[in-house]
Design an enzyme around this catalytic site. Structure first.
Site, PDB file in Angstrom:
ATOM      1  N   ASN A   9       4.085   3.346  -3.732  1.00  0.00           N
ATOM      2  CA  ASN A   9       3.503   4.569  -3.182  1.00  0.00           C
ATOM      3  C   ASN A   9       4.542   5.196  -2.256  1.00  0.00           C
ATOM      4  OD1 ASN A   9       2.040   6.533  -1.888  1.00  0.00           O
ATOM      5  ND2 ASN A   9       0.657   5.128  -0.816  1.00  0.00           N
ATOM      6  N   TRP A  10       5.166   6.257  -2.732  1.00  0.00           N
ATOM      7  CA  TRP A  10       6.254   6.872  -1.959  1.00  0.00           C
ATOM      8  C   TRP A  10       5.749   7.804  -0.849  1.00  0.00           C
ATOM      9  CZ3 TRP A  10      10.643   8.464  -5.934  1.00  0.00           C
ATOM     10  CH2 TRP A  10      11.272   7.298  -6.384  1.00  0.00           C
ATOM     11  N   LYS A  11       4.443   8.017  -0.799  1.00  0.00           N
ATOM     12  CA  LYS A  11       3.868   8.884   0.243  1.00  0.00           C
ATOM     13  C   LYS A  11       4.647  10.209   0.327  1.00  0.00           C
ATOM     14  CE  LYS A  11       2.069   4.815   2.495  1.00  0.00           C
ATOM     15  NZ  LYS A  11       1.550   4.208   3.693  1.00  0.00           N
ATOM     16  N   HIS A  93      -6.771   6.606  -1.008  1.00  0.00           N
ATOM     17  CA  HIS A  93      -5.869   5.912  -0.086  1.00  0.00           C
ATOM     18  C   HIS A  93      -6.374   6.101   1.344  1.00  0.00           C
ATOM     19  CE1 HIS A  93      -2.332   5.001   2.323  1.00  0.00           C
ATOM     20  NE2 HIS A  93      -1.961   4.232   1.316  1.00  0.00           N
ATOM     21  N   GLU A  95      -4.975   6.896   3.980  1.00  0.00           N
ATOM     22  CA  GLU A  95      -4.491   8.109   4.643  1.00  0.00           C
ATOM     23  C   GLU A  95      -5.283   9.338   4.167  1.00  0.00           C
ATOM     24  OE1 GLU A  95      -0.408   7.312   3.708  1.00  0.00           O
ATOM     25  OE2 GLU A  95      -0.511   5.611   5.073  1.00  0.00           O
ATOM     26  N   GLU A 162      -6.468  -2.596   0.761  1.00  0.00           N
ATOM     27  CA  GLU A 162      -5.466  -2.259   1.783  1.00  0.00           C
ATOM     28  C   GLU A 162      -6.153  -2.159   3.140  1.00  0.00           C
ATOM     29  OE1 GLU A 162      -1.823  -0.158  -0.065  1.00  0.00           O
ATOM     30  OE2 GLU A 162      -3.326   1.351   0.343  1.00  0.00           O
ATOM     31  N   GLY A 168       1.645  -0.005   7.107  1.00  0.00           N
ATOM     32  CA  GLY A 168       2.719   0.622   7.883  1.00  0.00           C
ATOM     33  C   GLY A 168       3.042  -0.063   9.189  1.00  0.00           C
ATOM     34  N   SER A 199       2.026  -3.429   4.315  1.00  0.00           N
ATOM     35  CA  SER A 199       3.228  -4.108   4.800  1.00  0.00           C
ATOM     36  C   SER A 199       3.732  -5.215   3.869  1.00  0.00           C
ATOM     37  CB  SER A 199       3.006  -4.644   6.215  1.00  0.00           C
ATOM     38  OG  SER A 199       2.716  -3.573   7.083  1.00  0.00           O
TER      39      SER A 199
HETATM   40  P1  PGA Z   1       3.072   0.025   3.566  1.00  0.00           P
HETATM   41  O1  PGA Z   1       2.042   1.047   2.860  1.00  0.00           O
HETATM   42  O2  PGA Z   1       3.573  -0.908   2.479  1.00  0.00           O
HETATM   43  O3  PGA Z   1       4.155   0.904   4.110  1.00  0.00           O
HETATM   44  O4  PGA Z   1       2.308  -0.699   4.611  1.00  0.00           O
HETATM   45  C1  PGA Z   1       1.151   0.603   1.879  1.00  0.00           C
HETATM   46  C2  PGA Z   1       0.255   1.740   1.445  1.00  0.00           C
HETATM   47  O5  PGA Z   1      -0.140   2.546   2.304  1.00  0.00           O
HETATM   48  O6  PGA Z   1      -0.081   1.870   0.254  1.00  0.00           O
END
Ligand code: PGA
Length: 243
Positions: A9-11, A93, A95, A162, A168, A199
């Site tokens: 997931n490159w966000k 997700h 976010e 998650e 993060g 993470s």
């Molecule tokens: P992260 O993000 O690996 O940077 O913790 C995971 C995600 O939000 O899918």
């Protein structure tokens, strides 16, 4: 069907040139048996579909709207992402839920619409730290899963657990928690692949992958570097005895 999957997931990172460089490197080094999916920002999808065309890497979007077309300024439809080569789409997700206010009911609409348009949804679920401290982690995750998936054809669905408090931070959930939550989700969804996210790094991928009900990972920041991402896939396969 239960199978191993590792998704990136490159966000909201990279410019097109940076994205293409990382994608090219992934195309060069990723040659694994595990299914690998890369989910870049929308505007890079078309270009990267060409980079991944002759590889085993699949393309996914990070979100979509549930309507097929219409006056929805700024939104992206399932038909659009499918037309640029996406097979997968991340839905719900944390976010999206917490920064953009997506509710379980919106997420269900997206899951249903994705399946109708032959896209495979990667449904993200997970509790916040407060919900965990209040002893509600399982209730929250169960509600998220049931609202999104009740009555849905599960054949093409992937779930990512998650925990919001581990995303993060650099520190994943402890192994006992991952084990407990994945077993709990397995009780609800027997044959669906269940990925862990939050993470995941090359240094912890092996121990996380040793957990039986962890069928793969959804990787954020550690997927922004092709070689680190490749190490995560290799560590996962080493733990699962894939060779
Ligand atoms: P992260 O993000 O690996 O940077 O913790 C995971 C995600 O939000 O899918």
């Amino acid at each position: 069907m239960r199978r191993n999957i590792i998704a990136a997931n490159w966000k909201m990172y990279f410019t097109i040139n940076e994205a293409e460089a990382v994608a090219n490197r992934m195309a060069e080094v990723v040659n694994n048996k595990t299914k690998v999916i890369v989910c870049p920002p929308f505007v890079f999808l078309d270009r990267l579909s060409k980079v991944f065309l002759k590889t085993s890497i699949k393309l996914g979007a990070q979100n979509m709207y549930f309507e097929e077309k219409g006056a929805f300024t700024g939104e992206i439809s399932p038909t659009m992402i499918e037309s640029v080569g996406c097979e997968y789409v991340i839905i719900g997700h944390s976010e999206r839920r917490h920064i953009f206010g997506e509710r379980d009911i919106d997420i269900r609409k997206k899951v249903v619409s994705a399946i109708e348009h032959n896209l495979k949804p990667i449904l993200c679920v997970g509790e916040t730290l407060t919900q965990r401290k209040d002893g509600k982690a399982k209730d929250v995750v169960e509600r998220q899963i049931i609202t999104a998936l009740d009555g849905v054809d599960l054949n093409s669905v992937v779930v990512a657990y998650e925990p919001v408090w581990a995303i993060g931070t650099g520190v994943p959930a402890d192994l006992d928690t991952v084990n407990e939550m994945h077993s709990f989700i397995r009780g609800l969804l027997e044959d669906v692949p269940i990925l862990y996210g939050g993470s995941v790094k090359d240094k912890n991928a092996y121990e996380l992958a040793q957990i039986n009900d962890v069928d793969g990972f959804l990787v954020g920041s550690a997927s922004l570097d092709a070689d680190t991402f490749k190490k995560i896939i290799d560590e996962f396969e080493r733990a699962k005895g894939v060779n």
